[in-house]
Motif scaffolding. Structure first.
Motif, PDB file in Angstrom:
ATOM      1  N   TYR A  36       0.988  -1.162   0.038  1.00  0.00           N
ATOM      2  CA  TYR A  36      -0.053  -0.033   0.183  1.00  0.00           C
ATOM      3  C   TYR A  36       0.911   1.350  -0.111  1.00  0.00           C
ATOM      4  N   HIS A  37       1.943   1.341   0.981  1.00  0.00           N
ATOM      5  CA  HIS A  37       2.759   2.576   1.096  1.00  0.00           C
ATOM      6  C   HIS A  37       3.596   2.809  -0.142  1.00  0.00           C
ATOM      7  N   GLN A  38       4.013   1.716  -0.812  1.00  0.00           N
ATOM      8  CA  GLN A  38       4.776   1.571  -1.792  1.00  0.00           C
ATOM      9  C   GLN A  38       4.075   2.099  -3.112  1.00  0.00           C
ATOM     10  N   PHE A  39       2.968   1.416  -3.292  1.00  0.00           N
ATOM     11  CA  PHE A  39       2.318   1.804  -4.820  1.00  0.00           C
ATOM     12  C   PHE A  39       1.264   2.880  -4.655  1.00  0.00           C
ATOM     13  N   PHE A  40       0.477   3.156  -3.508  1.00  0.00           N
ATOM     14  CA  PHE A  40      -0.505   4.129  -3.604  1.00  0.00           C
ATOM     15  C   PHE A  40      -0.209   5.367  -4.330  1.00  0.00           C
ATOM     16  N   PRO A  41       0.950   6.367  -4.037  1.00  0.00           N
ATOM     17  CA  PRO A  41       1.321   7.501  -4.513  1.00  0.00           C
ATOM     18  C   PRO A  41       1.581   7.206  -6.399  1.00  0.00           C
ATOM     19  N   VAL A  42       1.989   6.292  -6.780  1.00  0.00           N
ATOM     20  CA  VAL A  42       2.146   6.054  -8.046  1.00  0.00           C
ATOM     21  C   VAL A  42       0.903   5.704  -8.794  1.00  0.00           C
ATOM     22  N   LEU A  43      -0.100   5.152  -8.204  1.00  0.00           N
ATOM     23  CA  LEU A  43      -1.614   4.581  -8.689  1.00  0.00           C
ATOM     24  C   LEU A  43      -2.398   5.832  -8.853  1.00  0.00           C
ATOM     25  N   VAL A  44      -2.314   6.931  -7.747  1.00  0.00           N
ATOM     26  CA  VAL A  44      -2.898   7.734  -7.710  1.00  0.00           C
ATOM     27  C   VAL A  44      -2.482   8.762  -8.808  1.00  0.00           C
ATOM     28  N   LYS A  45      -1.227   8.856  -9.085  1.00  0.00           N
ATOM     29  CA  LYS A  45      -0.819   9.658 -10.433  1.00  0.00           C
ATOM     30  C   LYS A  45      -1.415   9.102 -11.698  1.00  0.00           C
ATOM     31  N   ILE A  46      -1.316   7.810 -11.714  1.00  0.00           N
ATOM     32  CA  ILE A  46      -1.874   7.332 -12.849  1.00  0.00           C
ATOM     33  C   ILE A  46      -3.259   7.624 -13.070  1.00  0.00           C
ATOM     34  N   VAL A  47      -4.186   7.433 -12.047  1.00  0.00           N
ATOM     35  CA  VAL A  47      -5.510   7.591 -12.063  1.00  0.00           C
ATOM     36  C   VAL A  47      -5.829   9.135 -12.383  1.00  0.00           C
ATOM     37  N   TYR A  48      -4.988   9.882 -11.669  1.00  0.00           N
ATOM     38  CA  TYR A  48      -5.290  11.302 -11.925  1.00  0.00           C
ATOM     39  C   TYR A  48      -5.143  11.881 -13.255  1.00  0.00           C
ATOM     40  N   ARG A  49      -3.996  11.310 -14.092  1.00  0.00           N
ATOM     41  CA  ARG A  49      -3.973  11.491 -15.266  1.00  0.00           C
ATOM     42  C   ARG A  49      -5.149  11.030 -16.232  1.00  0.00           C
ATOM     43  N   ILE A  50      -5.696  10.117 -15.849  1.00  0.00           N
ATOM     44  CA  ILE A  50      -7.034   9.670 -16.638  1.00  0.00           C
ATOM     45  C   ILE A  50      -8.227  10.567 -16.126  1.00  0.00           C
ATOM     46  N   THR A  51      -8.327  10.421 -14.853  1.00  0.00           N
ATOM     47  CA  THR A  51      -9.794  11.314 -14.389  1.00  0.00           C
ATOM     48  C   THR A  51      -9.662  12.734 -14.450  1.00  0.00           C
ATOM     49  N   SER A 100      -9.065  14.325 -11.621  1.00  0.00           N
ATOM     50  CA  SER A 100      -9.446  14.837 -10.239  1.00  0.00           C
ATOM     51  C   SER A 100      -8.790  13.992  -9.186  1.00  0.00           C
ATOM     52  N   VAL A 101      -8.239  14.666  -8.267  1.00  0.00           N
ATOM     53  CA  VAL A 101      -7.632  14.078  -7.050  1.00  0.00           C
ATOM     54  C   VAL A 101      -8.478  13.213  -6.207  1.00  0.00           C
ATOM     55  N   SER A 102      -9.610  13.687  -5.697  1.00  0.00           N
ATOM     56  CA  SER A 102     -10.405  13.086  -5.013  1.00  0.00           C
ATOM     57  C   SER A 102     -11.085  11.871  -5.690  1.00  0.00           C
ATOM     58  N   VAL A 103     -11.194  11.993  -6.902  1.00  0.00           N
ATOM     59  CA  VAL A 103     -11.824  10.839  -7.661  1.00  0.00           C
ATOM     60  C   VAL A 103     -10.772   9.453  -7.616  1.00  0.00           C
ATOM     61  N   SER A 104      -9.504  10.217  -8.036  1.00  0.00           N
ATOM     62  CA  SER A 104      -8.292   9.282  -8.055  1.00  0.00           C
ATOM     63  C   SER A 104      -8.023   8.625  -6.764  1.00  0.00           C
ATOM     64  N   GLU A 105      -8.152   9.161  -5.748  1.00  0.00           N
ATOM     65  CA  GLU A 105      -8.005   8.634  -4.485  1.00  0.00           C
ATOM     66  C   GLU A 105      -8.937   7.607  -4.060  1.00  0.00           C
ATOM     67  N   ASP A 106     -10.162   7.984  -4.373  1.00  0.00           N
ATOM     68  CA  ASP A 106     -11.411   7.052  -4.094  1.00  0.00           C
ATOM     69  C   ASP A 106     -10.968   5.778  -5.000  1.00  0.00           C
ATOM     70  N   LEU A 107     -10.684   5.758  -6.065  1.00  0.00           N
ATOM     71  CA  LEU A 107     -10.520   4.745  -6.986  1.00  0.00           C
ATOM     72  C   LEU A 107      -9.309   3.811  -6.645  1.00  0.00           C
ATOM     73  N   CYS A 108      -8.236   4.372  -6.064  1.00  0.00           N
ATOM     74  CA  CYS A 108      -7.203   3.840  -5.459  1.00  0.00           C
ATOM     75  C   CYS A 108      -7.393   3.058  -4.395  1.00  0.00           C
ATOM     76  N   GLN A 109      -8.509   3.598  -3.666  1.00  0.00           N
ATOM     77  CA  GLN A 109      -8.602   3.067  -2.149  1.00  0.00           C
ATOM     78  C   GLN A 109      -9.496   1.593  -2.765  1.00  0.00           C
ATOM     79  N   GLU A 110     -10.681   1.990  -3.643  1.00  0.00           N
ATOM     80  CA  GLU A 110     -11.149   0.557  -4.068  1.00  0.00           C
ATOM     81  C   GLU A 110     -10.365  -0.252  -4.687  1.00  0.00           C
ATOM     82  N   ALA A 111      -9.407   0.010  -5.324  1.00  0.00           N
ATOM     83  CA  ALA A 111      -8.388  -0.990  -5.940  1.00  0.00           C
ATOM     84  C   ALA A 111      -7.769  -1.771  -4.865  1.00  0.00           C
TER      85      ALA A 111
END
Length: 176
Positions: free
Chosen positions: A15-30, A32-43
């Protein structure tokens, strides 16, 4: 019980190793920071529920990237695969940038222009560019994550960069 603790520690590490990278990836798709964080939490919830059946380490990273990519794609699809209209990006002639407030506004407008241009790129090209530039992944890892050849990744990154450049050339983008 010690195996449960080891599993919990391994999950925390992933979680601590990959969460920041995943948020960056999702942010570039969506976009939205809040949507990115929510989708990463779901993953990560999905990963946690299946952690006994799933691999750890880099394979966990690849699995999580596929999951967040699909979650983000489905999110965008629900909003409409292609945005119906983009806000027009109007630029005033550049003035003296010693005014920090004006500089901040120009930077925000530029970030918005890049995000809009990125969203215009076809999905398959956009994903490899996001993983390369914002996920800071190398070609080999992107290929493994998307289950395509490394050569295909390189071609897609080249085409995506070219399209992004073309879209940005149509507007006058401020680069600090």
């Amino acid at each position: 019980m010690s195996s449960d603790l080891d599993t919990e520690e391994e999950f925390d590490d992933i979680y601590h190793q990959f969460f920041p990278v995943l948020v960056k990836i999702v942010y570039r798709i969506t976009g939205s920071v809040s949507v990115s964080e929510d989708l990463c939490q779901e993953a990560f919830i999905r990963y946690y529920e299946r952690r006994d059946k799933l691999p750890g380490g880099d394979q966990a990273k690849f699995w999580l990237i596929r999951v967040v990519k699909n979650l983000a794609y489905n999110h965008e699809k629900r909003k409409g695969r292609e945005r119906v209209a983009y806000e027009k990006f109007y630029h005033e002639p550049k003035r003296d940038l010693t005014n920090e407030g004006e500089k901040a506004v120009l930077e925000d407008e530029s970030k918005k222009a890049v995000q809009e241009a990125l969203m215009k790129i076809p999905y398959k090209l956009r994903m490899v560019l996001i993983l390369k530039e914002y996920g800071e992944m190398d070609y080999k890892d992107i290929a493994a994550s998307l289950k395509i050849s490394e050569g295909n990744v390189k071609v897609r990154v080249f085409r995506a960069r070219k399209l992004l450049s073309e879209y940005l050339e149509k507007g006058d983008v401020y680069v600090p």
